[in-house]
Design a protein around this motif. Structure first.
Motif, PDB file in Angstrom:
ATOM      1  N   SER A 148      -5.415   0.115   9.635  1.00 51.82           N
ATOM      2  CA  SER A 148      -6.050  -1.127  10.072  1.00 51.82           C
ATOM      3  C   SER A 148      -5.035  -2.259  10.204  1.00 51.82           C
ATOM      4  CB  SER A 148      -7.147  -1.511   9.077  1.00 51.82           C
ATOM      5  OG  SER A 148      -7.705  -2.753   9.406  1.00 51.82           O
TER       6      SER A 148
ATOM      7  N   GLY B 122      -6.400   1.595   5.250  1.00 56.25           N
ATOM      8  CA  GLY B 122      -6.003   0.186   5.253  1.00 56.25           C
ATOM      9  C   GLY B 122      -4.689  -0.025   5.972  1.00 56.25           C
TER      10      GLY B 122
ATOM     11  N   ILE C 127       0.835  -1.201   0.000  1.00 57.14           N
ATOM     12  CA  ILE C 127       0.000   0.000   0.000  1.00 57.14           C
ATOM     13  C   ILE C 127       0.872   1.255   0.000  1.00 57.14           C
ATOM     14  CG2 ILE C 127      -1.692   1.322   1.316  1.00 57.14           C
ATOM     15  CD1 ILE C 127      -2.859  -1.381   2.241  1.00 57.14           C
TER      16      ILE C 127
ATOM     17  N   ASN D  64      -8.608   5.892   1.587  1.00 52.42           N
ATOM     18  CA  ASN D  64      -8.967   4.508   1.933  1.00 52.42           C
ATOM     19  C   ASN D  64      -7.733   3.613   2.034  1.00 52.42           C
ATOM     20  OD1 ASN D  64     -11.694   5.024   2.133  1.00 52.42           O
ATOM     21  ND2 ASN D  64     -12.126   4.460   0.011  1.00 52.42           N
TER      22      ASN D  64
END
Length: 103
Positions: free
Chosen positions: A73, A70, A40, A66
């Protein structure tokens, strides 16, 4: 040896056991999480630098937001895995502060 600034572990606490057991499944979960974080980060980093190098359109702000969510998270997941791995050895090994020594 721990007094040398290059070998001093500033995050260690005196009550941490030296030896503990960690399941390989947990290590594999941490490995997959860090690979996800790395991927990412590369996507977002390439998006930030790509318009200058190739002229491609950058990602929409909501996509970037987003993707960064992620990463957050995945970091929470790694923190949970580390927390559970640190709690398990403390349950398995007896404390060193026993009132009466066992001989």
């Amino acid at each position: 040896m721990n007094d040398h600034p290059y070998t001093l572990d500033r995050w260690a606490t005196p009550d941490d056991p030296e030896i503990g057991s960690i399941r390989f499944a947990d290590l594999r979960k941490i490995e997959r999480a860090y690979q996800g974080i790395w991927a990412i980060a590369r996507i977002v980093g390439n998006c930030a630098n790509e318009p200058e190098s190739t002229g491609a359109q950058p990602l929409d702000p909501w996509v970037t937001s987003n993707l960064l969510g992620g990463i957050e998270s995945l970091c929470d997941h790694v923190a949970d895995l580390v927390g559970s791995a640190l709690d398990e050895p403390r349950q398995d090994f007896p404390s060193t502060s026993v009132a009466s020594p066992i001989h």
